[in-house]
Design an enzyme around this catalytic site. Structure first.
Site, short mmCIF file in Angstrom:
data_model
loop_
_atom_site.label_atom_id
_atom_site.label_comp_id
_atom_site.label_asym_id
_atom_site.label_seq_id
_atom_site.Cartn_x
_atom_site.Cartn_y
_atom_site.Cartn_z
N SER A 130 0.86 -1.19 0.00
CA SER A 130 0.00 0.00 0.00
C SER A 130 0.89 1.24 0.00
CB SER A 130 -0.89 0.04 1.25
OG SER A 130 -1.54 1.29 1.35
N TYR A 162 -1.37 -0.25 10.38
CA TYR A 162 -1.58 -0.82 9.04
C TYR A 162 -0.46 -0.38 8.11
CZ TYR A 162 -3.67 -1.13 4.32
OH TYR A 162 -3.90 -1.38 2.99
#
Ligand code: NAP
Length: 248
Positions: free
Chosen positions: A143, A157
């Site tokens: 990501s 995250y």
């Protein structure tokens, strides 16, 4: 037949688009899911109806026993794996770190980091020429959060995706001479259910407007570069982290 592919978290979102495109390109597909059985089974049936080979398999990628059982099922159903997409992932509920629950953070680390490593480990055992395998390709779904950090949203995250990037670079070098390429795709803001699951469904539209290309991405726009990284055209690319983020 192009090969045999496992897409973790392949029943929904980016994983489903990747599994669907892989089937179109001729791969036999194992669609892994954690709990949403219906979309995974429906997609497997859709691929079979079009003349492809596919089956859905439930496994929590964070659990070693379930990952081993999934790879054993894949060996039986489709034969030797040639491609792995480590896509399964979650963000946890959006908040500052000091408001987040340790068990929720731990779960994100276990799925996003341990899950990627456990599945890659099983794939390497089968693909590596060191173990008599015929080689293969691995694409990890990272990501842009890995470099943005996402303060106030889910720094844990972002940290798991930083780990995925380091793992991609290291594993690529470790197995390069054994016929395996390892790369990552780092999506930006993509229209899936992950944002609502994090408790902020409006995030997609809000953040989408700030993307240099002016909009959020669609799942197919991630699946295409994933399949490209797996293709012969990308044969000299390994250890790469490809941002697919509209410039974000
Ligand atoms: P999604 O629509 O919420 O789908 C997540 C998928 O992961 C589901 O198929 C889910 O299975 C599966 N999964 C979750 N925990 C699992 C576990 N323990 N074992 C096996 N499967 C598990 O999310 P998405 O947006 O497509 O995300 C896919 C990947 O892209 C993730 O790694 C995410 O971090 C990454 N990503 C997404 C975005 C974005 O904006 N959407 C941006 C950057 C990176 P079930 O269907 O059974 O629940």
């Amino acid at each position: 037949m192009t090969g045999v592919i496992l897409v973790t978290g392949g029943g929904r979102g980016i994983g489903a688009a990747t599994a669907r495109l892989a089937a179109k390109r001729g791969y036999a597909v194992c669609i892994n899911y954690a709990s949403a059985v219906e979309p995974a089974e429906t997609l497997a049936a859709e691929i079979r109806d079009r003349g492809g080979r596919a089956f859905a398999h439930r496994a929590d990628v964070a659990r070693e026993d379930e990952v081993e059982a999934m790879f054993a099922a894949l060996d039986r159903e489709l034969g030797p794996i040639t491609a792995l997409v480590n896509n399964a992932g979650l963000s946890g509920h959006i908040s500052r770190l000091d408001a987040a629950k340790p068990e929720a953070i731990r779960r994100v680390v276990e799925v996003n980091v341990m899950g990627v490593m456990l599945c890659a480990r099983e794939a390497v055992k089968r693909m590596s020429s060191l173990h008599g395998g015929a080689g293969g390709v691995i694409v990890n779904i990272s990501s842009v959060a890995a470099s943005l950090g996402n303060p106030g949203e889910y720094v844990w995250y972002a940290a798991t995706k930083g780990a995925v990037d380091s793992f991609t670079i290291g594993l690529a070098k470790e197995v390069a001479k054994e016929g395996i390429r390892v790369n990552a795709v780092a999506p930006g803001m993509v229209a899936t259910e992950i944002h609502a699951a994090g408790g902020d469904a409006g995030r997609l539209e809000r953040v989408g407007k700030t993307v240099p290309l002016g909009r959020h991405g669609e799942v197919e726009e991630i699946a295409e570069p994933v399949l490209w990284l797996m293709s012969h055209e990308a044969r000299y690319i390994t250890g790469e982290i490809l941002r697919v983020s509209g410039g974000r």
